[in-house]
Design a protein around this motif. Sequence first.
Motif, PDB file in Angstrom:
ATOM      1  N   GLY A 137     -35.263 -55.695  -0.704  1.00 57.24           N
ATOM      2  CA  GLY A 137     -34.108 -55.158  -0.773  1.00 57.24           C
ATOM      3  C   GLY A 137     -33.254 -55.756   0.058  1.00 57.24           C
ATOM      4  O   GLY A 137     -31.879 -56.672  -0.192  1.00 57.24           O
ATOM      5  N   THR A 138     -33.443 -55.931   1.207  1.00 50.55           N
ATOM      6  CA  THR A 138     -32.208 -57.053   1.966  1.00 50.55           C
ATOM      7  C   THR A 138     -32.109 -58.587   0.617  1.00 50.55           C
ATOM      8  O   THR A 138     -30.765 -59.069   1.336  1.00 50.55           O
ATOM      9  CB  THR A 138     -32.755 -57.551   3.008  1.00 50.55           C
ATOM     10  OG1 THR A 138     -32.575 -55.767   4.285  1.00 50.55           O
ATOM     11  CG2 THR A 138     -31.527 -58.001   4.183  1.00 50.55           C
ATOM     12  N   ILE A 139     -33.061 -59.020   0.979  1.00 52.65           N
ATOM     13  CA  ILE A 139     -32.703 -60.198  -0.041  1.00 52.65           C
ATOM     14  C   ILE A 139     -32.253 -60.454  -1.162  1.00 52.65           C
ATOM     15  O   ILE A 139     -31.213 -60.853  -1.386  1.00 52.65           O
ATOM     16  CB  ILE A 139     -34.557 -60.453  -0.231  1.00 52.65           C
ATOM     17  CG1 ILE A 139     -34.875 -61.295   1.354  1.00 52.65           C
ATOM     18  CG2 ILE A 139     -34.315 -62.357  -0.963  1.00 52.65           C
ATOM     19  CD1 ILE A 139     -36.389 -61.666   0.578  1.00 52.65           C
ATOM     20  N   ALA A 140     -32.155 -59.183  -2.621  1.00 50.11           N
ATOM     21  CA  ALA A 140     -31.075 -58.723  -2.788  1.00 50.11           C
ATOM     22  C   ALA A 140     -30.133 -58.793  -2.981  1.00 50.11           C
ATOM     23  O   ALA A 140     -29.909 -58.496  -3.885  1.00 50.11           O
ATOM     24  CB  ALA A 140     -32.441 -57.370  -4.253  1.00 50.11           C
ATOM     25  N   LEU A 141     -30.135 -58.055  -2.046  1.00 57.46           N
ATOM     26  CA  LEU A 141     -28.214 -58.293  -1.799  1.00 57.46           C
ATOM     27  C   LEU A 141     -27.691 -59.388  -1.880  1.00 57.46           C
ATOM     28  O   LEU A 141     -26.792 -58.708  -2.035  1.00 57.46           O
ATOM     29  CB  LEU A 141     -28.568 -57.316  -0.618  1.00 57.46           C
ATOM     30  CG  LEU A 141     -28.779 -55.954   0.082  1.00 57.46           C
ATOM     31  CD1 LEU A 141     -28.220 -55.527   1.201  1.00 57.46           C
ATOM     32  CD2 LEU A 141     -27.536 -54.638  -0.675  1.00 57.46           C
ATOM     33  N   ASP A 142     -28.294 -59.608  -1.531  1.00 54.84           N
ATOM     34  CA  ASP A 142     -27.300 -61.286  -2.158  1.00 54.84           C
ATOM     35  C   ASP A 142     -27.565 -61.459  -3.173  1.00 54.84           C
ATOM     36  O   ASP A 142     -25.712 -62.829  -3.174  1.00 54.84           O
ATOM     37  CB  ASP A 142     -28.333 -62.519  -1.909  1.00 54.84           C
ATOM     38  CG  ASP A 142     -28.715 -62.874   0.437  1.00 54.84           C
ATOM     39  OD1 ASP A 142     -28.570 -62.105   0.508  1.00 54.84           O
ATOM     40  OD2 ASP A 142     -29.760 -63.408   0.204  1.00 54.84           O
ATOM     41  N   GLY A 143     -27.848 -60.571  -3.958  1.00 58.40           N
ATOM     42  CA  GLY A 143     -27.155 -61.412  -5.402  1.00 58.40           C
ATOM     43  C   GLY A 143     -26.152 -59.955  -6.227  1.00 58.40           C
ATOM     44  O   GLY A 143     -26.158 -60.103  -7.425  1.00 58.40           O
TER      45      GLY A 143
END
Length: 430
Positions: A137-143
């Motif tokens: 989820g933390t990585i996906a927030l970048d998008g």
Amino acid sequence: MGSEEGVFMNVLLIGSGGREHALAWKLAQSPGLSQLYAAPGNPGIARHASCVALDIGDHDAVTRFCAEHAIALVVIGPEVPLVDGLADALRVAAVPVFGPSAAAARLEGSKGFTKRLCARVGIPTARFVAVGSRIEGTIALDGFGLPVVIKADGLAAGKGVTIATTRAEAEDALAAIFAGPGSAVIEEFLEGEEASLFVLADGTHHVAFGSAQDHKRVGDGDTGPNTGGMGAYSPAAVLTPALERAAIDTIVAPTLAAMAAEGTPFSGVLYAGLMLTAEGPKLIEYNVRFGDPECQVLMMRFDGDLLALMHAVAQGHLADAAPPRFADAVALTVVVAARGYPGTPATGGAIAGIEAAEQDGAVVFHAGTRRDGERIVASGGRVLTVTARGGDVASAQARAYAAVDRIDFADGFCRSDIGWREIARGEKRA
């Protein structure tokens, strides 16, 4: 099916909240009703039904009760027993039931399931990513930009949504969701105004069943944390007939068609939470039951035979039923909550003045009450839903708050501005 055909039905209503009290109140007005039972019910529901101590999580016990009491229809109010498959168990036992199967209830039970269906069918909704871990989820927030919407992928009683305005707030929301086993959906934030659209479906046919606008935030002016709902009004004028038709054609009908095509037809009431954007209606999420407190305002406006209509849905005969009829009046409901809600509410506080509140046509639906000897006391966060009708939102609001003022509940509080957006629009037009 009703008394004009000489048929009277015993009905079992599942649930104990304000939504179920509104359903009991309306079902009790049906000419086709013989005996109404409620499990477990509440003191308000007890005015219209025989409340029974039945473990609704024990599907065998529920089906036995239906056999022993000649139940011709079960109405399942809350989402949890639907997701748990109570409707399936009843259908196996050949008991007609108003409410979807567990497979169809995934439309509410799993936000990821619904978002994937939207992507597959081309239903307009917010861009999303489903994630299975905090790191993912933390990585996906970048998008995503800010604000960003973080949702727990499961039942959350209307409170599992965070609209994060900072990266830190979004990461905190993910941390809270993944503190235990679970999954989440991250969505783009949609600009627009929310409205709720209700549709009855029997697996083959569907028909619109009114609109409403809920007030989720705990404080005036839509401030503070999300709740299960602090009030609502119906109809939602912002959802014009043209927008309602667009929502049914582009969102609801394709969903129902997809569910049927995949072998999980939907039967019951489908509640579409919509965002009215500059590009048209978009789906926020589905519920597979009447909203609470939206049900209260819908039942105050519905002029038809609720039992006959629900039975037609349960039997797959919706196409043969009379179209739903609603009064032209506006209905508005104010939730009286217990001090501390939506955190830990104060329980046990005495409530008086309900009869006085109802003297001018308002109806006080019990949402979280219990009987303590001769007294009615609070037993939950949302305690009462005080509902009234009027010629417009302002007059319905005035009548509802006049009724609230007659209630004596020292631990209670409510918002003072339910319906404020529509009243402001009316003032602007004037």
